[in-house]
Design an enzyme around this catalytic site. Structure first.
Site, PDB file in Angstrom:
ATOM      1  N   LYS B  80     -87.360  95.960 -78.728  1.00 48.77           N
ATOM      2  CA  LYS B  80     -86.977  96.205 -80.128  1.00 48.77           C
ATOM      3  C   LYS B  80     -88.227  96.205 -81.001  1.00 48.77           C
ATOM      4  O   LYS B  80     -89.145  95.389 -80.784  1.00 48.77           O
ATOM      5  CB  LYS B  80     -86.008  95.111 -80.578  1.00 48.77           C
ATOM      6  CG  LYS B  80     -85.391  95.324 -81.962  1.00 48.77           C
ATOM      7  CD  LYS B  80     -84.406  94.192 -82.310  1.00 48.77           C
ATOM      8  CE  LYS B  80     -83.762  94.391 -83.676  1.00 48.77           C
ATOM      9  NZ  LYS B  80     -82.840  93.300 -84.030  1.00 48.77           N
ATOM     10  N   SER B 155     -78.268  94.978 -85.761  1.00 52.76           N
ATOM     11  CA  SER B 155     -79.473  95.737 -86.003  1.00 52.76           C
ATOM     12  C   SER B 155     -80.152  96.266 -84.746  1.00 52.76           C
ATOM     13  O   SER B 155     -80.908  97.226 -84.823  1.00 52.76           O
ATOM     14  CB  SER B 155     -80.463  94.865 -86.776  1.00 52.76           C
ATOM     15  OG  SER B 155     -80.894  93.761 -85.998  1.00 52.76           O
ATOM     16  N   SER B 179     -76.704  90.695 -84.270  1.00 49.68           N
ATOM     17  CA  SER B 179     -77.501  91.902 -84.048  1.00 49.68           C
ATOM     18  C   SER B 179     -77.742  92.267 -82.595  1.00 49.68           C
ATOM     19  O   SER B 179     -78.243  93.351 -82.312  1.00 49.68           O
ATOM     20  CB  SER B 179     -78.850  91.779 -84.766  1.00 49.68           C
ATOM     21  OG  SER B 179     -78.677  92.024 -86.137  1.00 49.68           O
TER      22      SER B 179
END
Lengths: 491, 490
Positions: B80, B155, B179
């Protein structure tokens, strides 16, 4: 100041603690290093970095707190003080808003006496707290640019907050001198104000005399010398007095002292004051203080300067004029302690330090004051012990000792070596001294008569010429005995 | 070898060991797959294929000398865009950090490198991890591999979508309020948020420090366990990291198959009431029934403060964020506005231009709740309620070993559907947020598809450090169902 009002002053003093590395990172710190050379990802607040507490900062601050008689908290916590400023890498400062490490405490101060030689009144100034926080970086401005040096960022600061119980600029000065000396004795900071290791903010308000409610205060920021503190307080008392005398109200505000113009200027009003949005830092855990360690620290605490001064006066029978000089400088009094440990003659040793050593330090310092530190010279405490010893043993006279002192200060040689090299030891050659004595007796019939009449001091008139003839090397003890014997044998 | 990209770690390890294929071949398979589907999925913000192939060659070289480093040697892991990798961009999907390159490795990246893993790609996300759809990225929206006009969740949308579409084998994401778990549920993969303090946050760009945790995405529970195992452990660089003995999750899973412990599972009434999609409710109930049929004890429990989780979260998370994001100021390494007139101008305009809408909204909210005069009413009160939420869980865990809930109230939604309505977007995390507030571990497990062919996720919440419990419970379900083999049609 109009005598209608009384000034009430509280001080906040920031002191840089001498830790090996910064408070929340392993970056080292030293004053004067190349700009931005003492940083790391944590200091620069690069994305993803986290602070890790350096326990040495807690130790040093606790030691300072114990020195100042504070209570040491069982747990202290970290808060974020949020404000935007380019010298602050995170744009928040880690500080202890809610739960400081040290609570309360006091500093004993001595007000100036009627003259330098007379001890002034003592009193205790109470402290509110001491907490830890991070130093920001340093900004410098050129004509078109502003530059930031983050070397200083993250250096641990102990913020010492007094209660509002100082009442004049003189008291504030006495307090700062005392505090600075206490901190130097504790060894937790060098307190060099020129290097920013000690900075002061002053809160000042006026109130009608014999009232107890506090007036509206102004805060004067970043005073970087004790003389600036004094000047700023005096300026502010005058300014507020004028406002009150003209029936206006003093505005609560933050002001900035301009040392060149000797004036302060408003920085921001109460309405413009920052809202720091304090909240507990979620990256750091509360610090649980190790009580056993605090006990150890307390046990090993150095003597405070005023306690030391009292001890010198009481136990060593040294006069105030000597102790006040000796104890005002931790290096000097530690030097004295060292010398005393090697030869027990406090008065003589103290005299050499306060008179001869200080004079040498002053005349050898580039700036002409006595600020040249002993550590920077070749002088060793043992030299003074040895010198006093040889004088007291009668090996050299006090006169010669002065010469030896200068020599050992310059060369770093020990006194015995100097005496031997220069052949300065006192002459004990009886035949030569006897001849000189007989000559002196013959030349001074008047003194002899006086001596015989009971004025024992009259004999001193005979010694001068003998000392002169032997270039000071005649052993005074031998000389005394011989003169007495010879005079008595005249009968 | 065309299917390498959809293989699990056990298969890949065996293949690498037996020299059926090399790590370079595996990496090439993933690059080919990504070249094929990435125009549809858009999971990556940035990728350095050359660098990944170089790492793969190094791994092959180690293997040829019998010097492999660890269980992940030669296995590519997607990252990420919020985790620092030395020498790679670290943008957090924000314009603010457009040209920023991290000079250091996050602790978890260091651990993965030490285990021999190939660190590949910067996976898309909501800017600074603020969002539930990956629509708030300054580098475009990622699509849900199952239905390209739907969002992948957020997210960590890129991390979930990349795993689901076979672009990476496993990936790392971060979870502040859901997330990891919410996009895992939306993309039909396993996603796990560990106990707070189990994985070091050093090198994770902080959104809300007291809630953030790094965790794995995988296509099955075992792979998630392997990846988790390589990133846990005490780290002196993170003061919130905890000293706990590390567990071998994989061998615990392998043991559990021989002798499955029949846990007591709690079902909180509050998580099955209004607002829950009927198909999701059915799938999760069906899973609960399966557990019951297998001898698990099912208990109805109550978590009475559940309705306060969303407001409490949006106070605490935004308060911390408002301060954490203050360092992005235009002074040092961030976007800097041009032609500025003063220092305040520099701050205002750099931040105004650098941050997106949602980030600004949350900074403003967080600044407000910490303001003098409002602190007690908002922040302090939220902290008090947070401890009540924690106590709810403590009480529940006296009776049960784990808690079963839906991961999300709805399946993945259409792009743009909620982006103009922050409140309905925030409600997406209604089932996941309390877990972060309580610092507990939880995972999302695929439990089937809706009629519209959208994945449904079931959340299993564990006790503090109950990772092995929830992995075991999830694994038992997974190996007795076929959901882990469902693949989107790309």
């Amino acid at each position: 100041m109009s005598n209608k009002y009384e000034a009430v002053i509280g001080l906040e003093i920031h002191v840089q603690l001498k830790t090996k590395t910064k408070m929340f990172s392993s970056a080292p710190y030293e004053y004067g290093a190349e700009a931005n050379s003492l940083t790391d990802p944590v200091v620069l607040a690069l994305p993803g970095t986290l602070p890790v507490l350096n326990y040495e900062a807690i130790e040093l601050c606790a030691k300072l707190g114990l020195m100042l008689g504070c209570e040491i908290a069982d747990i202290c916590k970290w808060d974020r003080k949020n404000y935007f400023y380019p010298d602050s890498p995170k744009n928040y400062q880690l500080t202890q808003n809610e739960e400081p490490l040290c609570i309360g405490g006091s500093v004993e101060i001595e007000m100036p006496g009627p003259s330098r030689n007379i001890e002034g009144k003592h009193r205790f100034v109470s402290l509110n707290r001491i907490h830890l926080e991070e130093d920001p970086g340093k900004l410098s401005h050129t004509a078109f640019d502003s530059l930031i040096d983050f070397n200083r960022a993250g250096v641990p600061l102990a913020e010492i907050v007094t209660e509002p119980n100082l009442y004049s600029s003189d008291e504030a000065v006495a307090f700062l001198n005392s505090l600075k000396n206490l901190i130097l004795y504790s060894g937790v900071s060098n307190c060099d104000m020129e290097k920013g290791q000690m900075r002061c903010d002053a809160n000042i308000s006026l109130r009608a005399k014999r009232t107890s409610e506090l007036g509206t205060r102004s805060e004067i920021k970043n005073l970087n010398s004790i003389s600036n503190v004094k000047a700023a307080i005096e300026y502010e008392i005058k300014r507020q007095t004028q406002i009150l005398n003209s029936n206006h109200l003093v505005a609560q505000e933050t002001r900035r002292w301009d040392a060149n113009k000797m004036q302060s200027f408003s920085l921001r009003s109460k309405e413009e004051a920052h809202d720091y949005r304090y909240f507990p830092d979620p990256d750091l855990m509360p610090v649980v203080i190790d009580r056993a360690r605090i006990k150890e620290l307390k046990k090993a605490l150095p003597e405070s300067p005023l306690d030391r001064q009292r001890r010198y006066q009481k136990d060593l029978d040294l006069p105030y004029t000597i102790t006040s000089v000796l104890c005002a400088n931790v290096n000097l009094s530690n030097f004295f302690e060292k010398a005393l440990a090697q030869y027990d003659s406090p008065k003589a040793i103290a005299n050499y330090i306060v008179n001869d050593l200080l004079r040498e330090l002053a005349s050898n310092s580039k700036t002409g004051d006595s600020s040249l530190s002993i550590e920077a010279t070749k002088m060793k405490a043992g030299f003074i012990s040895e010198l006093v010893e040889v004088v007291e043993l009668g090996i050299i006279s006090k006169q010669i000792a002065k010469e030896v002192f200068s020599e050992m200060f310059q060369s770093g040689k020990n006194p015995k070596l100097i005496i031997e090299e220069k052949g300065l030891s006192q002459s004990n050659d009886d035949t030569m001294i006897k001849a000189l004595c007989l000559e002196a007796i013959a030349n001074n019939p008047k003194a002899i008569t006086q001596y015989k009449d009971g004025n024992l001091k009259a004999i001193n008139a005979l010694k001068g010429p003998i000392m002169k003839a032997t270039k000071g090397k005649a052993n005074p003890l031998v000389l005394d005995t011989m003169l007495q014997d010879l005079i008595e044998s005249l009968d | 070898m065309s299917d390498l990209f959809y293989s699990d770690i056990a298969f890949l390890k065996r293949g690498l060991k037996q020299k059926d294929f090399s790590s370079v071949e595996l990496m090439k398979s993933l690059i080919n797959r990504t070249n094929l589907v990435e125009s549809k999925v858009k999971a990556f913000i940035d990728r350095d294929d050359e660098d990944a192939l170089r790492q793969a060659a190094e791994s092959d070289n180690r293997r040829s000398k019998n010097m492999t480093l660890g269980p992940l040697d030669g296995i590519p892991v997607g990252i990420k865009d919020i985790l620092a990798v030395k020498g790679q961009p670290l943008r957090c999907a924000s314009k603010m950090l457009d040209s920023y390159i991290s000079p250091y490795d996050a602790k978890c990246i260091e651990q993965l490198k030490n285990a021999g893993a190939i660190i590949w790609g910067r996976l898309n996300m909501d800017e600074f991890a603020m969002g539930s759809s990956t629509e708030h990225s300054a580098y475009g929206t990622t699509s849900n591999p199952w239905k390209l006009d739907c969002i992948p969740g957020g997210s960590s949308g890129g991390s979930a979508a990349a795993v689901a579409s076979g672009e990476v084998i496993v990936s790392l994401g971060t979870d502040t309020g859901g997330s990891i778990r919410q996009p895992a549920a939306f993309c039909g993969v396993v996603g796990m948020k560990p106990t707070y303090g189990l994985v070091s946050r050093y090198g994770l760009v902080a959104f809300a420090s007291s809630l953030d945790q790094i965790g794995p995405f995988a296509r099955n529970v075992k792979d998630a366990a392997i990846l988790l195992e390589s990133i846990v452990g005490y780290d002196p660089k993170d003061s919130t990291s905890l000293k706990v003995p590390t567990e071998n999750y994989l061998s615990i899973l392998e043991e559990s198959v021989k002798c499955q412990k029949k846990y007591t599972l709690g079902v909180p009434v509050e998580f099955f009431s209004k607002g829950l999609d009927i198909e999701i409710k059915e799938k999760v109930y069906k899973a609960i029934e399966w557990y019951q049929s297998q001898g698990y004890i099912i208990k109805e429990i109550s978590l009475p403060h559940s309705d306060l989780c969303v407001p409490v979260y949006y106070i605490i998370a935004t308060a911390e964020a408002s301060s954490n994001l203050a360092r992005f100021d235009g002074v040092r390494y961030t976007h800097r506005s041009k032609d500025i007139e003063s220092i305040d101008d520099l701050f205002f305009r750099s931040r105004g231009e650098g941050f997106g809408e949602e980030v600004k909204r949350r900074i403003i909210l967080g600044t407000y709740v910490l303001s003098s005069g409002y602190y007690d009413a908002y922040y302090l009160r939220a902290q008090k309620i947070r401890s009540l939420i924690r106590k709810d869980f403590d009480k529940a865990f006296q009776e049960v070993d784990a808690i079963i809930t839906p991961t999300t109230p709805t399946p993945a939604f259409i792009e743009g559907e909620k982006s103009q309505d922050p409140l309905s977007m925030y409600l997406n995390d209604i089932y996941t947020i309390s877990v972060n507030l309580a610092g507990l571990p939880a995972l999302s497990l695929p439990v089937g598809l809706t009629q519209n062919k959208l994945p449904v996720g079931m959340q299993i919440i564990g006790k503090v450090f109950g990772e092995s419990d929830i992995l075991t419970i999830a694994h038992d379900f997974e190996i007795n169902h076929d959901y882990k083999d469902l693949r989107p049609n790309l």
